[in-house]
Design an enzyme around this catalytic site. Structure first.
Site, PDB file in Angstrom:
ATOM      1  N   VAL A 140       1.683 -18.032 -23.828  1.00 55.31           N
ATOM      2  CA  VAL A 140       2.193 -16.997 -24.603  1.00 55.31           C
ATOM      3  C   VAL A 140       1.080 -15.718 -24.310  1.00 55.31           C
ATOM      4  O   VAL A 140       1.588 -14.671 -24.621  1.00 55.31           O
ATOM      5  CB  VAL A 140       2.425 -17.318 -25.791  1.00 55.31           C
ATOM      6  N   GLY A 141       0.070 -15.943 -24.526  1.00 54.63           N
ATOM      7  CA  GLY A 141      -1.259 -14.857 -24.621  1.00 54.63           C
ATOM      8  C   GLY A 141      -1.444 -14.216 -23.598  1.00 54.63           C
ATOM      9  O   GLY A 141      -1.499 -12.784 -23.373  1.00 54.63           O
ATOM     10  N   ARG A 199       4.039 -27.563 -28.160  1.00 53.98           N
ATOM     11  CA  ARG A 199       4.869 -28.652 -28.455  1.00 53.98           C
ATOM     12  C   ARG A 199       5.051 -29.360 -26.991  1.00 53.98           C
ATOM     13  O   ARG A 199       5.101 -28.665 -25.919  1.00 53.98           O
ATOM     14  CB  ARG A 199       6.260 -28.454 -28.784  1.00 53.98           C
ATOM     15  N   ARG A 248       7.653 -28.404 -34.461  1.00 55.05           N
ATOM     16  CA  ARG A 248       6.567 -27.387 -34.722  1.00 55.05           C
ATOM     17  C   ARG A 248       5.703 -27.935 -35.664  1.00 55.05           C
ATOM     18  O   ARG A 248       4.331 -27.793 -35.532  1.00 55.05           O
ATOM     19  CB  ARG A 248       7.148 -26.039 -34.799  1.00 55.05           C
ATOM     20  N   ASN A 271      -3.553 -26.968 -35.146  1.00 54.35           N
ATOM     21  CA  ASN A 271      -3.346 -25.424 -35.070  1.00 54.35           C
ATOM     22  C   ASN A 271      -3.908 -24.684 -36.213  1.00 54.35           C
ATOM     23  O   ASN A 271      -4.615 -23.743 -36.147  1.00 54.35           O
ATOM     24  CB  ASN A 271      -1.978 -25.350 -34.864  1.00 54.35           C
ATOM     25  N   ARG A 318      17.068 -15.120 -28.985  1.00 54.20           N
ATOM     26  CA  ARG A 318      17.737 -15.906 -28.550  1.00 54.20           C
ATOM     27  C   ARG A 318      19.240 -15.891 -28.946  1.00 54.20           C
ATOM     28  O   ARG A 318      20.079 -16.090 -27.938  1.00 54.20           O
ATOM     29  CB  ARG A 318      17.029 -17.603 -29.143  1.00 54.20           C
ATOM     30  N   HIS A 359      10.681 -20.307 -39.166  1.00 54.89           N
ATOM     31  CA  HIS A 359      11.020 -20.428 -37.699  1.00 54.89           C
ATOM     32  C   HIS A 359      11.234 -21.868 -37.454  1.00 54.89           C
ATOM     33  O   HIS A 359      10.465 -22.750 -37.872  1.00 54.89           O
ATOM     34  CB  HIS A 359       9.602 -20.290 -37.046  1.00 54.89           C
TER      35      HIS A 359
HETATM   36  N1  APR Z   1     -10.014 -20.641 -29.706  1.00 56.68           N
HETATM   37  C1  APR Z   1      -9.579 -19.627 -28.735  1.00 56.68           C
HETATM   38  N2  APR Z   1      -8.483 -20.112 -27.925  1.00 56.68           N
HETATM   39  C2  APR Z   1      -8.077 -21.547 -28.073  1.00 56.68           C
HETATM   40  C3  APR Z   1      -8.470 -22.421 -29.298  1.00 56.68           C
HETATM   41  C4  APR Z   1      -9.718 -21.828 -29.841  1.00 56.68           C
HETATM   42  N3  APR Z   1     -10.248 -22.314 -30.823  1.00 56.68           N
HETATM   43  N4  APR Z   1      -8.060 -23.332 -28.955  1.00 56.68           N
HETATM   44  C5  APR Z   1      -7.121 -23.343 -28.172  1.00 56.68           C
HETATM   45  N5  APR Z   1      -7.271 -22.144 -27.489  1.00 56.68           N
HETATM   46  C6  APR Z   1      -6.498 -21.761 -26.330  1.00 56.68           C
HETATM   47  C7  APR Z   1      -6.299 -22.623 -25.036  1.00 56.68           C
HETATM   48  O1  APR Z   1      -7.609 -22.893 -24.364  1.00 56.68           O
HETATM   49  C8  APR Z   1      -5.063 -22.428 -24.585  1.00 56.68           C
HETATM   50  O2  APR Z   1      -5.597 -21.468 -23.660  1.00 56.68           O
HETATM   51  O3  APR Z   1      -5.109 -21.514 -26.643  1.00 56.68           O
HETATM   52  C9  APR Z   1      -4.307 -21.371 -25.516  1.00 56.68           C
HETATM   53  C10 APR Z   1      -2.970 -21.909 -25.660  1.00 56.68           C
HETATM   54  O4  APR Z   1      -2.092 -21.556 -24.497  1.00 56.68           O
HETATM   55  P1  APR Z   1      -0.951 -22.770 -24.110  1.00 56.68           P
HETATM   56  O5  APR Z   1      -1.596 -24.217 -24.297  1.00 56.68           O
HETATM   57  O6  APR Z   1      -0.430 -22.328 -23.014  1.00 56.68           O
HETATM   58  O7  APR Z   1      -0.048 -22.577 -25.352  1.00 56.68           O
HETATM   59  P2  APR Z   1       1.170 -21.298 -25.313  1.00 56.68           P
HETATM   60  O8  APR Z   1       2.385 -21.760 -24.769  1.00 56.68           O
HETATM   61  O9  APR Z   1       0.527 -20.086 -25.262  1.00 56.68           O
HETATM   62  O10 APR Z   1       1.398 -21.639 -26.944  1.00 56.68           O
HETATM   63  C11 APR Z   1       0.286 -21.190 -27.933  1.00 56.68           C
HETATM   64  O11 APR Z   1       2.092 -20.323 -29.521  1.00 56.68           O
HETATM   65  O12 APR Z   1       4.142 -20.377 -29.380  1.00 56.68           O
HETATM   66  C12 APR Z   1       3.010 -21.078 -29.885  1.00 56.68           C
HETATM   67  O13 APR Z   1       3.883 -23.290 -30.395  1.00 56.68           O
HETATM   68  C13 APR Z   1       2.877 -22.545 -29.575  1.00 56.68           C
HETATM   69  O14 APR Z   1       1.210 -23.050 -31.151  1.00 56.68           O
HETATM   70  C14 APR Z   1       1.609 -22.703 -29.723  1.00 56.68           C
HETATM   71  C15 APR Z   1       1.034 -21.217 -29.379  1.00 56.68           C
END
Ligand code: APR
Length: 312
Positions: free
Chosen positions: A17-18, A86, A92, A99, A155, A179
């Site tokens: 997402v980021g 997830r 969630r 989280n 959606r 949500h």
């Molecule tokens: N500080 C910074 N980054 C972190 C930390 C932390 N303490 N803990 C985890 N992360 C980072 C992970 O390293 C990872 O790169 O958060 C990122 C999450 O990315 P993904 O695993 O790809 O998850 P994503 O699909 O982006 O979802 C992130 O958004 O939609 C929601 O449910 C989803 O809670 C989830 C979040």
């Protein structure tokens, strides 16, 4: 970045997402971007990749990445996506404690470096995570909000547009509540360019579409197996950031802190708000019928049960 007098958005969590949000910000030439993650190297590499794509995309956005929160300084907006997503079979809510710890820690660090910023939380379970971020930041409620309703309506609008055979942009829709499974669809407030949606879709079909939208995230998790949706969530978060940055005063469903609106206090729930330079500038109360009120109560109870587990 300090020499540039441009708006700046930080994105915490350089995962699906980021990183997608950071890329969209660059594609839209919206603001300079700082991408932060706990995983050494990942945010730096992705930010560099985005920076290089800008030459092709004719974007002047500067993007930097790293693990150091110093990069967040001078951000007007911070999008928080850090956390775990997830897996199939997970709700969630299963992400709650992990989280919550992550969101608390990243928010505290963001608040130190960008004390005047506006936070858009994306990490799930969304409404509970907003409450964690509100407390951890100490920011006023107007500056801490969550992205859910824009995605949920996206959606719903996408499915309706497919059904009717029109552009999704032409569908206006509103949803309330938490949500996820307890979201409250409002077909009465759904239209195709102002024409009530009931003129295009019968009630049975509309209900099916609502149900599919509610489970829209789980449907994607089921296909992906190792992660959750990210293109639409990132697009929704960036739309909110743009509305704030450009002071657009857009009315959008956003997870906002309620203090009596819709009859609830001390909780985050998805409600229609005006998004502008101050963040959540106004919560717009709409009339609800008895059925909608009951659904919203259900949603409130679901969110409250999570925040109680967290002692909030
Ligand atoms: N500080 C910074 N980054 C972190 C930390 C932390 N303490 N803990 C985890 N992360 C980072 C992970 O390293 C990872 O790169 O958060 C990122 C999450 O990315 P993904 O695993 O790809 O998850 P994503 O699909 O982006 O979802 C992130 O958004 O939609 C929601 O449910 C989803 O809670 C989830 C979040």
């Amino acid at each position: 970045m300090k020499d540039f007098k441009r708006p700046k958005i930080s994105v915490i969590g350089a995962g699906n997402v980021g990183a997608t949000a950071a890329h969209l910000i660059a594609l839209k030439d919206l603001a300079d971007v700082a991408l932060i993650d706990i995983a050494e190297g990942v945010p730096t590499g992705k930010a560099l990749d985005i920076l290089q794509s800008n030459s092709v995309e004719a974007s002047s956005v500067r993007s930097v990445g790293g693990t150091d929160y110093g990069l967040v300084e001078n951000s007007q907006i911070v999008i928080i996506t850090a956390g775990i997503p997830r897996k199939p079979g997970m709700s969630r809510d299963d992400l709650l404690k992990t989280n919550a710890d992550i969101v608390q820690s990243v928010t505290q660090q963001v608040a130190k470096k960008a004390p005047d910023s506006i936070l858009i939380v994306v990490s799930n379970p969304l409404d509970a995570m907003c409450q964690v971020a509100l407390k951890a930041s100490g920011f006023p409620k107007e500056r801490v909000m969550g992205m859910a309703g824009v995605l949920d309506t996206a959606r719903y609008r996408a499915f309706l547009a497919e059904e009717i055979g029109v552009s999704p942009e032409d569908i206006q829709a509103l949803l309330l509540g938490g949500h996820g499974d307890t979201m409250v669809p409002l077909p009465r407030y759904t239209s195709l360019q102002g024409i009530p949606i009931s003129q295009f879709v019968n009630e049975k079909r509309l209900n099916e579409i609502v149900e599919r939208a509610k489970a829209g995230g789980a449907e994607i998790v089921g296909y992906l197996k190792t992660g959750s949706a990210f293109y639409a969530p990132a697009a929704a978060a960036v739309e909110m950031a743009e509305a704030i940055l450009k002071d657009q005063k857009k009315l959008r469903p956003v997870s906002a802190y309620l203090e009596g609106e819709f009859g609830y206090k001390g909780v985050y729930l998805g409600v229609p708000v005006i998004l502008g330079a101050k963040g959540v500038e106004k919560i717009v109360e709409v009339d609800l019928d008895e059925k909608e009120k009951a659904l919203l109560k259900n949603s409130y109870e679901a969110v409250k049960s999570l925040t109680e587990v967290l002692g909030l």
